[in-house]
Design a protein around this motif. Structure first.
Motif, short mmCIF file in Angstrom:
data_model
loop_
_atom_site.label_atom_id
_atom_site.label_comp_id
_atom_site.label_asym_id
_atom_site.label_seq_id
_atom_site.Cartn_x
_atom_site.Cartn_y
_atom_site.Cartn_z
N VAL A 107 0.84 -1.20 0.00
CA VAL A 107 0.00 0.00 0.00
C VAL A 107 0.88 1.25 0.00
O VAL A 107 0.59 2.24 -0.66
CB VAL A 107 -0.94 0.00 1.22
N TYR A 108 1.99 1.19 0.73
CA TYR A 108 2.85 2.37 0.85
C TYR A 108 4.08 2.30 -0.03
O TYR A 108 5.08 2.96 0.24
CB TYR A 108 3.27 2.54 2.32
N MET A 109 4.01 1.50 -1.08
CA MET A 109 5.16 1.34 -1.97
C MET A 109 5.76 2.68 -2.37
O MET A 109 5.11 3.52 -2.97
CB MET A 109 4.68 0.60 -3.23
N GLY A 110 7.02 2.89 -2.02
CA GLY A 110 7.72 4.10 -2.44
C GLY A 110 7.41 5.34 -1.62
O GLY A 110 8.05 6.37 -1.78
N VAL A 111 6.43 5.30 -0.72
CA VAL A 111 6.10 6.49 0.06
C VAL A 111 5.95 6.13 1.54
O VAL A 111 5.06 6.63 2.21
CB VAL A 111 4.80 7.17 -0.43
N GLN A 112 6.82 5.26 2.04
CA GLN A 112 6.69 4.83 3.43
C GLN A 112 6.76 6.04 4.36
O GLN A 112 7.60 6.92 4.19
CB GLN A 112 7.82 3.87 3.83
N PRO A 113 5.87 6.06 5.35
CA PRO A 113 5.94 7.14 6.33
C PRO A 113 7.19 6.94 7.20
O PRO A 113 7.55 5.82 7.52
CB PRO A 113 4.66 6.94 7.16
N LEU A 114 7.84 8.05 7.56
CA LEU A 114 9.05 7.96 8.38
C LEU A 114 8.77 8.52 9.76
O LEU A 114 7.92 9.41 9.93
CB LEU A 114 10.18 8.75 7.72
N ASN A 115 9.47 8.03 10.75
CA ASN A 115 9.33 8.61 12.08
C ASN A 115 10.43 9.66 12.29
O ASN A 115 11.18 9.98 11.36
CB ASN A 115 9.37 7.53 13.15
N MET A 126 2.37 2.85 9.29
CA MET A 126 2.13 2.22 8.01
C MET A 126 1.00 1.19 8.12
O MET A 126 0.08 1.15 7.32
CB MET A 126 3.41 1.53 7.57
N ARG A 127 1.10 0.35 9.18
CA ARG A 127 0.06 -0.68 9.36
C ARG A 127 -1.29 -0.04 9.61
O ARG A 127 -2.31 -0.45 9.07
CB ARG A 127 0.43 -1.58 10.54
N HIS A 128 -1.24 1.02 10.45
CA HIS A 128 -2.46 1.70 10.81
C HIS A 128 -3.13 2.29 9.58
O HIS A 128 -4.30 2.08 9.32
CB HIS A 128 -2.11 2.81 11.81
N GLY A 129 -2.33 3.06 8.82
CA GLY A 129 -2.85 3.71 7.62
C GLY A 129 -3.37 2.68 6.63
O GLY A 129 -4.43 2.84 6.03
N ALA A 130 -2.60 1.60 6.45
CA ALA A 130 -3.00 0.58 5.49
C ALA A 130 -4.35 0.00 5.89
O ALA A 130 -5.25 -0.15 5.07
CB ALA A 130 -1.95 -0.52 5.42
N ARG A 131 -4.49 -0.28 7.20
CA ARG A 131 -5.76 -0.87 7.64
C ARG A 131 -6.92 0.08 7.35
O ARG A 131 -7.97 -0.33 6.88
CB ARG A 131 -5.69 -1.19 9.14
N GLU A 132 -6.69 1.36 7.60
CA GLU A 132 -7.75 2.34 7.37
C GLU A 132 -8.16 2.38 5.89
O GLU A 132 -9.33 2.33 5.55
CB GLU A 132 -7.21 3.72 7.78
N HIS A 133 -7.15 2.43 5.01
CA HIS A 133 -7.43 2.46 3.58
C HIS A 133 -8.20 1.23 3.15
O HIS A 133 -9.17 1.30 2.41
CB HIS A 133 -6.13 2.52 2.76
N LEU A 134 -7.73 0.07 3.64
CA LEU A 134 -8.36 -1.17 3.22
C LEU A 134 -9.79 -1.25 3.75
O LEU A 134 -10.68 -1.72 3.06
CB LEU A 134 -7.53 -2.36 3.70
N ASP A 135 -9.99 -0.73 4.97
CA ASP A 135 -11.34 -0.72 5.53
C ASP A 135 -12.30 0.04 4.63
O ASP A 135 -13.42 -0.39 4.41
CB ASP A 135 -11.34 -0.08 6.92
#
Ligand SMILES: Nc1ncnc2c1ncn2[C@@H]1O[C@H](COP(=O)(O)OP(=O)(O)OP(=O)(O)O)[C@@H](O)[C@H]1O
Ligand SMILES: [Mg+2]
Lengths: 344, 496
Positions: free
Chosen positions: B100-108, B118-127
């Motif tokens: 989902v975040y290919m090439g645009v991974q969020p950084l801390n 990343m996991r959080h955002g991905a889950r939201e998008h998929l939801d």
């Protein structure tokens, strides 16, 4: 079609076509160009390079690598790798010497058998090692990179156990002839190598098995869903690779005149380099024995030529490394061009 | 309001073959723009030009009124153009979240990849697309339809202003399609522009504001969707003489009772954990059994099992009265089974010529010790002609054919030496109206010749147009069988 006429106007300038054509064939052209360049370079740089005697030298020098590289070509075409080739060659060479009557001065607990029996046992042992590689890869699912790395150790262990730091000298007469004698001006070992290359080429290009090898390398899922027995093909290539290595090992022992631990170590890198420098894709499915032959000559001419010019012998190692790096870059780049061409 | 994206006089040729001829195309801000046309009409090619995949073409492209020419997909992305390709490009070894975040991974704050975000955002998008998958699952473990949704979410939520979707619904079942359309409408209302390519004309007309029609590399029409109907669109796509095709697509076929032929394939209490349960079915020679269900209902897994690619945990399969050992695909093939998987990537060799793709499964029938390429070429030429594959050249690398034509090549594999049972998984995925009709004809022809055929699909039209008898699967179980009765899309959907 009625569209043909205005089609011509829409086709982009020829120059671009030519560039695309060149890029697509980079994999085939680059190794040949490298070879021609090297030959021309050494021809000019050294008087002793371009002689008939030296050509025979080069042929002899690349023969052992060539026999190993034949099997390795099958493996790499399937997008696998075999890191145990040199170790298996070494082990097989030692096995054949172990079962041959050695001179009294050789302090090895060897078991003398008739020559044919020693050869059969040696062939059986390299077959068995290849079978173990195949089993680990296809049944247990260990990646070939890891599996053959383990096999490298195992085969080295077999060598160590059999010779225990000693050196054996005798091999069966047949092996002695093929490895160290000549038929007229042509060394037998070069003839054997040529035969292996020829058979490898025929099998890869003109048989069903060869077609399956390319297809498994090209797209393993698709081969599986076409009803190709992918496991069997992979097992076969691992065994072919081991048996080729074994033959190379036996002849190599005769060629060197001795059988001892670690004497084949440089052949691992050389044989992989020959296949890859020739242009066979590390991603599988592209290349073949023709490419491997070019790769063998590039390495052979380079190794031999560097001996004919005055150059720091330590620098040679670096130069070989650089040539390998360039070949890898071209290999990966050519893969990318092809992918783009086939439409992403 | 200025036009957002405008292409004028675009032509593109591959070698000597012309894919696009002086095409104009315009995209307004805040619209969903449909793009339809037969296989090989040039739709994907035009989109790849917009998305920077093909940088060499004739003509000009304006973005916000300024001339642009993208050298790479990265350039296009930087300009706010994102594309989901027809062939999935997901990295199977990476997790869903990474895809989902290919090439645009969020950084801390430390500049490292922020896995939690990343996991959080991905889950939201998929939801929001209505999929419940763990973002840590490897992509390769998901069925094709879910992979497609993950790819969609990558582009939909990337913030791109222009979103290009090349056949995004080809592996989805109606509920996912509805949710996707909801997301598309929301994005449009937020001012984004979307280009939507599909062979499902009902979908195109339902979700798009305008539709552009391509035929043979040319743009032939563009209209507001509200002003046109499916018949009109088909007419523009195919050109003259399309009545028969149109009929075959517009009307459903009443199910007929199969002849009293012997059973060629029998499934007895077949089950596999996590895929399907207790499936018992029988297929007669000369009968087409359709298995319909939504994504994840288990029918696609069942189809793979029948070809030895996904061994069952329990139950058994009898083929021609004998137990079939489903442990390898080569064994299944030799026992007379044939299979067409739902994804072309799993089926075809992109770099090899068309003819080698067609003969890979029958090599032992046409060769003894040595290969005979002349025989292979003859077989390939026959199929190319019979299936009307374009361009009609068996020497071409398969990857240069358009998506629908690749699918025809895949089908051709099994047509030379007829199998006993043919299992088709999504056989018309990505095919245009005419090609679908060709498939219907081929399948009918095979049925006449006594082959047992199983068609597994998530697409009601596919089973309806092909099957003599339909079973519906739901959550891994067979829940309903339609035989000897009229059946419609609505009744199928209701049963699933
Ligand atoms: N990389 C390529 N090399 C050569 N020809 C190509 C290439 N890509 C596409 N073509 C050709 O261009 C034409 C248009 O292909 P395109 O993929 O744009 O069709 P499409 O409208 O997307 O069809 P489909 O509905 O089947 O996906 C086809 O004839 C195809 O064979
Ligand atoms: Mg397309």
């Amino acid at each position: 079609m009625s569209d043909t006429q205005d089609d011509a106007a829409l086709v982009p300038p020829r120059r671009r076509d030519a560039r695309a054509w060149l890029a697509a064939r980079l994999r085939n052209i680059a190794p040949l160009a490298t070879l021609l360049f090297l030959v021309a370079f050494f021809w000019i740089a050294s008087d002793s390079f371009a002689t008939f005697g030296n050509l025979t030298n080069i042929l002899t020098q690349i023969s052992v690598t060539a026999i190993i590289a034949v099997g390795l070509t099958f493996v790499i075409l399937c997008a696998e790798i075999d890191l145990s080739v040199a170790a298996i060659a070494n082990a097989t060479g030692i096995v054949v010497a172990f079962f041959t009557l050695q001179d009294a001065s050789v302090n090895i607990a060897n078991v003398p058998l008739p020559g044919w029996a020693a050869i059969v046992i040696a062939l059986a042992s390299c077959y068995a090692l290849g079978w173990i590689n195949a089993f680990g890869l296809t049944r247990i699912g260990i990646p070939s990179f890891i599996m053959t790395l383990a096999m490298l150790q195992i085969a080295a262990g077999i060598c160590a156990l059999l010779v225990r730091g000693q050196i054996a000298y005798s091999v069966p007469p047949l092996i002695g002839t093929l490895g160290a004698k000549s038929l007229g001006p042509v060394p037998w070992i070069a003839i054997v190598a040529a035969l292996f290359l020829l058979i490898g080429h025929l099998v890869l290009t003109y048989t069903r098995f060869g077609r399956y090898v390319y297809m498994v390398g090209g797209n393993r899922d698709a081969a599986e869903y076409s009803g190709v027995n992918v496991r069997r093909i992979l097992s076969a290539v691992m065994i072919i690779s081991a048996v080729c290595s074994g033959v190379a090992g036996m002849l190599g022992v005769a060629y060197f005149g001795s059988a001892q631990q670690n004497e084949f170590d440089t052949y691992l890198l050389d044989s992989i380099a020959a296949v890859v420098v020739g242009g066979t894709s590390l991603f599988g499915g592209q290349g073949g024995i023709g490419s491997t032959i070019i790769g063998l000559f590039v390495l052979g001419v380079l190794n031999n030529g560097l001996d004919h010019i005055n150059i720091d012998s330590f620098l040679k190692i670096l130069i070989r490394g650089l040539i390998l790096l360039i070949a890898l870059i071209i290999n990966v780049y050519a893969q990318r061009v092809r992918l783009a061409e086939a439409g992403g | 309001m200025t036009t957002l994206l405008e292409l004028a006089g675009i032509s593109k040729a591959f070698g000597g073959a012309v894919a696009l001829r002086e095409v104009d195309f315009a995209l307004e801000p805040g619209e969903i723009h449909g793009l339809v046309g037969e296989n090989g009409a040039g739709k994907s090619t035009l989109m790849k030009i917009i998305a920077g995949v093909h940088s060499e073409y004739v003509g000009e492209m304006r973005l916000d009124g300024r001339i642009v020419r993208f050298a790479s997909p990265r350039d296009a992305l930087a300009a706010g153009i994102g594309m989901v390709h027809q062939e999935l490009s997901a990295v199977r070894a990476l997790s869903v979240a990474e895809n989902v975040y290919m090439g645009v991974q969020p950084l801390n704050r430390l500049g490292l990849v922020d896995w939690r975000a990343m996991r959080h955002g991905a889950r939201e998008h998929l939801d929001s697309l209505g999929i419940a998958v763990d973002p840590r699952t490897p992509m390769g473990a998901l069925p094709l339809g879910l992979q497609q949704l993950v790819e969609l979410s990558r582009v939909l939520f990337s913030g791109a202003r222009i979103i290009i979707l090349d056949e995004p619904t080809s592996a989805l079942s109606p509920p996912e399609v509805e949710r996707l359309f909801g997301v598309l409408r929301r994005l449009r209302d937020a001012g984004r522009s979307i280009i939507f390519i599909s062979h499902f004309l009902d979908d195109v007309l339902a979700v798009c504001d305008r539709v552009t029609v391509f035929r043979n590399g040319r743009k032939v029409a563009v209209e507001a969707c509200a002003d046109v109907d499916k018949r009109w669109v088909i007419g523009r796509m195919i050109g003259a003489g399309h009545d028969e095709l149109e009929e075959s697509y517009l009307s459903d076929i009443p199910l007929q009772s199969p002849a009293e032929a012997p059973v060629v394939l029998a499934l007895e209490g077949l089950g596999r954990a996590g895929a399907y349960r207790d499936v018992s079915l029988a297929v007669r020679g000369g009968e087409v059994l359709g298995i319909y269900g939504f994504l994840g209902a288990g029918q696609l897994e069942l189809a793979r099992t029948l070809f030895g690619a996904l061994p069952p945990d329990r139950g058994r399969v009898l083929a021609g009265g004998r137990t079939l050992r489903l442990t390898s695909t080569s064994r299944a093939r030799r026992a007379g089974m044939a299979f067409l998987p739902e994804s072309r990537g799993m089926m075809l060799f992109a770099k090899e010529p068309v003819f080698k793709n067609m003969t890979i499964s029958i090599l032992e029938r046409i060769h003894r010790l040595w290969l005979r390429p002349a025989a292979e070429r003859a077989i390939a030429r026959e199929h190319v002609e019979r299936l009307r594959i374009r361009p009609p050249d068996p020497e071409r690398p398969l990857g240069t054919l358009s998506g629908g034509n690749q699918q025809k090549v895949a089908l051709a594999k099994w047509l030379t030496h007829l199998p006993r049972v043919l299992v088709l998984s999504e056989p018309t995925r990505g095919m245009d109206v005419g090609a679908k009709d060709d498939v219907v004809k081929i399948v009918r022809g095979l049925r006449e010749r006594g082959i047992g055929i199983v068609v597994a699909s998530t697409e009601p039209e596919t089973v309806l147009s092909l099957a003599d008898r339909i079973v519906v699967m739901k959550k891994g179980e067979v829940v309903r069988e339609f035989a000897d009765e009229p059946v419609s899309k609505d009744r199928l959907l209701a049963a699933a």
